[in-house]
Design a protein around this motif. Structure first.
Motif, PDB file in Angstrom:
ATOM      1  N   UNK A  13      -3.741   2.132   8.847  1.00 19.06           N
ATOM      2  CA  UNK A  13      -5.172   2.398   8.723  1.00 19.06           C
ATOM      3  C   UNK A  13      -5.462   3.721   8.046  1.00 19.06           C
ATOM      4  N   UNK A  14      -4.432   4.358   7.533  1.00 13.09           N
ATOM      5  CA  UNK A  14      -4.555   5.649   6.844  1.00 13.09           C
ATOM      6  C   UNK A  14      -3.543   5.680   5.702  1.00 13.09           C
ATOM      7  N   UNK A  15      -3.643   6.671   4.833  1.00 16.53           N
ATOM      8  CA  UNK A  15      -2.729   6.790   3.696  1.00 16.53           C
ATOM      9  C   UNK A  15      -2.617   5.435   2.985  1.00 16.53           C
ATOM     10  N   UNK A  16      -3.772   4.838   2.706  1.00 13.55           N
ATOM     11  CA  UNK A  16      -3.779   3.423   2.309  1.00 13.55           C
ATOM     12  C   UNK A  16      -4.662   3.120   1.098  1.00 13.55           C
ATOM     13  N   UNK A  17      -4.778   4.066   0.185  1.00 12.10           N
ATOM     14  CA  UNK A  17      -5.610   3.829  -1.000  1.00 12.10           C
ATOM     15  C   UNK A  17      -4.926   2.861  -1.970  1.00 12.10           C
ATOM     16  N   UNK A  18      -5.757   2.061  -2.615  1.00 14.69           N
ATOM     17  CA  UNK A  18      -5.293   1.086  -3.605  1.00 14.69           C
ATOM     18  C   UNK A  18      -6.045   1.310  -4.913  1.00 14.69           C
ATOM     19  N   UNK A  19      -5.351   1.097  -6.024  1.00 10.95           N
ATOM     20  CA  UNK A  19      -5.988   1.222  -7.337  1.00 10.95           C
ATOM     21  C   UNK A  19      -5.420   0.163  -8.260  1.00 10.95           C
ATOM     22  N   UNK A  20      -6.271  -0.443  -9.047  1.00 10.14           N
ATOM     23  CA  UNK A  20      -5.809  -1.486  -9.960  1.00 10.14           C
ATOM     24  C   UNK A  20      -6.047  -1.071 -11.410  1.00 10.14           C
ATOM     25  N   UNK A  21      -5.063  -1.322 -12.251  1.00  9.34           N
ATOM     26  CA  UNK A  21      -5.174  -1.122 -13.696  1.00  9.34           C
ATOM     27  C   UNK A  21      -5.203  -2.517 -14.316  1.00  9.34           C
ATOM     28  N   UNK A  22      -6.399  -2.987 -14.618  1.00  9.37           N
ATOM     29  CA  UNK A  22      -6.551  -4.357 -15.120  1.00  9.37           C
ATOM     30  C   UNK A  22      -5.845  -4.560 -16.461  1.00  9.37           C
ATOM     31  N   UNK A  23      -5.879  -3.560 -17.302  1.00  5.76           N
ATOM     32  CA  UNK A  23      -5.287  -3.699 -18.638  1.00  5.76           C
ATOM     33  C   UNK A  23      -3.770  -3.848 -18.541  1.00  5.76           C
ATOM     34  N   UNK A  24      -3.144  -3.032 -17.698  1.00  6.82           N
ATOM     35  CA  UNK A  24      -1.682  -3.080 -17.550  1.00  6.82           C
ATOM     36  C   UNK A  24      -1.233  -4.094 -16.507  1.00  6.82           C
ATOM     37  N   UNK A  25      -2.189  -4.685 -15.776  1.00  6.75           N
ATOM     38  CA  UNK A  25      -1.885  -5.638 -14.692  1.00  6.75           C
ATOM     39  C   UNK A  25      -1.008  -5.001 -13.616  1.00  6.75           C
ATOM     40  N   UNK A  26      -1.373  -3.771 -13.235  1.00  4.48           N
ATOM     41  CA  UNK A  26      -0.591  -3.016 -12.245  1.00  4.48           C
ATOM     42  C   UNK A  26      -1.478  -2.644 -11.061  1.00  4.48           C
ATOM     43  N   UNK A  27      -0.933  -2.781  -9.855  1.00  5.86           N
ATOM     44  CA  UNK A  27      -1.601  -2.292  -8.656  1.00  5.86           C
ATOM     45  C   UNK A  27      -0.804  -1.113  -8.104  1.00  5.86           C
ATOM     46  N   UNK A  28      -1.503  -0.015  -7.880  1.00 10.20           N
ATOM     47  CA  UNK A  28      -0.915   1.203  -7.312  1.00 10.20           C
ATOM     48  C   UNK A  28      -1.355   1.273  -5.852  1.00 10.20           C
ATOM     49  N   UNK A  29      -0.402   1.394  -4.932  1.00  9.95           N
ATOM     50  CA  UNK A  29      -0.733   1.335  -3.510  1.00  9.95           C
ATOM     51  C   UNK A  29      -0.021   2.419  -2.722  1.00  9.95           C
ATOM     52  N   UNK A  30      -0.786   3.140  -1.892  1.00 11.00           N
ATOM     53  CA  UNK A  30      -0.164   4.120  -1.014  1.00 11.00           C
ATOM     54  C   UNK A  30       0.609   3.410   0.091  1.00 11.00           C
ATOM     55  N   UNK A  31       1.544   4.139   0.694  1.00 13.55           N
ATOM     56  CA  UNK A  31       2.499   3.531   1.620  1.00 13.55           C
ATOM     57  C   UNK A  31       1.862   2.887   2.841  1.00 13.55           C
ATOM     58  N   UNK A  32       0.693   3.389   3.259  1.00 16.35           N
ATOM     59  CA  UNK A  32       0.047   2.845   4.442  1.00 16.35           C
ATOM     60  C   UNK A  32      -0.824   1.629   4.201  1.00 16.35           C
ATOM     61  N   UNK A  33      -1.043   1.269   2.940  1.00 21.74           N
ATOM     62  CA  UNK A  33      -1.775   0.034   2.645  1.00 21.74           C
ATOM     63  C   UNK A  33      -0.932  -1.158   3.092  1.00 21.74           C
ATOM     64  N   UNK A  34      -1.573  -2.273   3.369  1.00 25.56           N
ATOM     65  CA  UNK A  34      -0.821  -3.473   3.733  1.00 25.56           C
ATOM     66  C   UNK A  34      -0.585  -4.329   2.493  1.00 25.56           C
ATOM     67  N   UNK A  35       0.498  -5.096   2.520  1.00 25.81           N
ATOM     68  CA  UNK A  35       0.742  -5.966   1.379  1.00 25.81           C
ATOM     69  C   UNK A  35      -0.230  -7.152   1.379  1.00 25.81           C
ATOM     70  N   UNK A  36      -0.856  -7.417   2.510  1.00 28.33           N
ATOM     71  CA  UNK A  36      -1.959  -8.378   2.567  1.00 28.33           C
ATOM     72  C   UNK A  36      -3.101  -7.880   1.686  1.00 28.33           C
ATOM     73  N   UNK A  37      -3.406  -6.588   1.797  1.00 34.11           N
ATOM     74  CA  UNK A  37      -4.464  -5.998   0.965  1.00 34.11           C
ATOM     75  C   UNK A  37      -4.081  -6.023  -0.508  1.00 34.11           C
ATOM     76  N   UNK A  38      -2.802  -5.790  -0.793  1.00 36.69           N
ATOM     77  CA  UNK A  38      -2.326  -5.840  -2.183  1.00 36.69           C
ATOM     78  C   UNK A  38      -2.536  -7.236  -2.756  1.00 36.69           C
ATOM     79  N   UNK A  39      -2.171  -8.252  -1.987  1.00 36.09           N
ATOM     80  CA  UNK A  39      -2.292  -9.627  -2.493  1.00 36.09           C
ATOM     81  C   UNK A  39      -3.751 -10.019  -2.690  1.00 36.09           C
ATOM     82  N   UNK A  40      -4.614  -9.593  -1.786  1.00 33.07           N
ATOM     83  CA  UNK A  40      -6.034  -9.911  -1.925  1.00 33.07           C
ATOM     84  C   UNK A  40      -6.648  -9.214  -3.136  1.00 33.07           C
ATOM     85  N   UNK A  41      -6.259  -7.958  -3.371  1.00 37.48           N
ATOM     86  CA  UNK A  41      -6.764  -7.240  -4.536  1.00 37.48           C
ATOM     87  C   UNK A  41      -6.270  -7.891  -5.821  1.00 37.48           C
TER      88      UNK A  41
END
Length: 285
Positions: free
Chosen positions: A68-96
């Motif tokens: 619930x912390x250290x969990x920021x996510x960022x997406x680069x649509x052009x490069x098709x890359x998701x940048x995720x901090x260690x505390x984010x969940x991979x559920x959140x990565x897949x949804x993004x």
């Protein structure tokens, strides 16, 4: 940064084992983490708690928690890359990824794990592994207190293993996932189908931490335990799941000791009858 004394870990481990630690720290950024490790290094570090066994009712130790912390996510649509901090969940990565019509992370959808934990364990299913989409990791090297980055090919990623399991003095900060353009509706359908298959086979109705053992070469753990009549076998509040014997579930007030004794018993039975040494996939703390 948030800090707590005598912190209740019950809701921070997926077995829901009742446990308390002396102090718990929830860092919000890299600076918080570096500040903590500059003071000392003997912390117990946990993420979402989905792959740990709390062996003690009380820890006279300080925990660092990414949940619930250290969990920021960022997406680069052009490069098709998701940048995720260690505390984010991979559920959140897949949804993004699905939201931006990026394909490749569908198998992440129903694996309960933090990003950091997924990298450490090279989490995956038969549909994919973390190493398939991981491009780079940023970490704090406690040996010299420097923040470093490594490409995925240098992380020794293999079946449920990585450099970070072998070298405990490296703390994952962030990961980059390389995906590809896809169709959002199709990606969603793949995610939901994967979830349905897993829920049909896995005991999601009771607290558990997923597969207990790594799969031995040429065998499956569940069928071996079934053959030994261990499905439903209990020690205290811990039970070999009636739905899938490769799982241990907390059917009511299981302690860490109950779970570990059940693991010991099943391992001994498999060794005697199949001459196979089962390797525990979950982290015992």
């Amino acid at each position: 940064m948030i800090a707590h004394k005598n912190f209740d870990l019950t809701d921070y481990n997926a077995y829901r084992v009742k446990s308390i630690c002396k102090n718990a720290f929830f860092p919000e950024n890299e600076e918080d983490l570096i500040e903590l490790y500059t003071k000392k290094q003997d912390y117990v570090l946990i993420g979402s708690g989905h792959n740990i066994i709390c062996s003690k009712a009380y820890y006279n130790a300080d925990f660092i928690i990414f949940n619930g912390n250290f969990n920021k996510l960022k997406v680069d649509e052009i490069a098709s890359v998701i940048e995720a901090e260690a505390g984010a969940t991979i559920y959140e990565v897949s949804n993004l990824a699905q939201k931006y019509a990026l394909s490749g992370a569908e198998f992440f959808y129903d694996i309960p794990s933090s990003v950091g934990g997924a990298v450490v364990m090279n989490a995956g299913t038969k549909e994919g592994e973390t190493k398939n989409i991981l491009s780079k990791v940023r970490y704090l090297d406690l040996a010299d207190m420097q923040v470093k980055e490594k490409n995925s090919e240098d992380l020794e990623l293999s079946y449920r293993n990585s450099l970070f399991q072998k070298q405990k003095d490296k703390v994952i900060l962030k990961a980059w996932f390389q995906l590809q353009q896809g169709n959002a509706e199709h990606i969603k359908s793949v995610m939901e189908a994967s979830k349905a298959r897993r829920w049909e086979k896995q005991p999601r109705e009771y607290p558990n931490c997923g597969s207990v053992y790594k799969r031995p070469p040429g065998r499956f753990v569940g069928p071996m335990l079934d053959e030994l009549g261990l499905k439903g076998f209990r020690i205290g509040g811990a039970e070999v799941s009636k739905k899938h014997s490769g799982f241990i579930v907390n059917i009511g007030d299981a302690t860490g000791k109950d779970i570990l004794e059940l693991i010991k018993y099943t391992k001994e039975k498999v060794k005697i009858n199949f001459d196979i040494d089962l390797e525990v996939e979950q982290r015992i703390i």
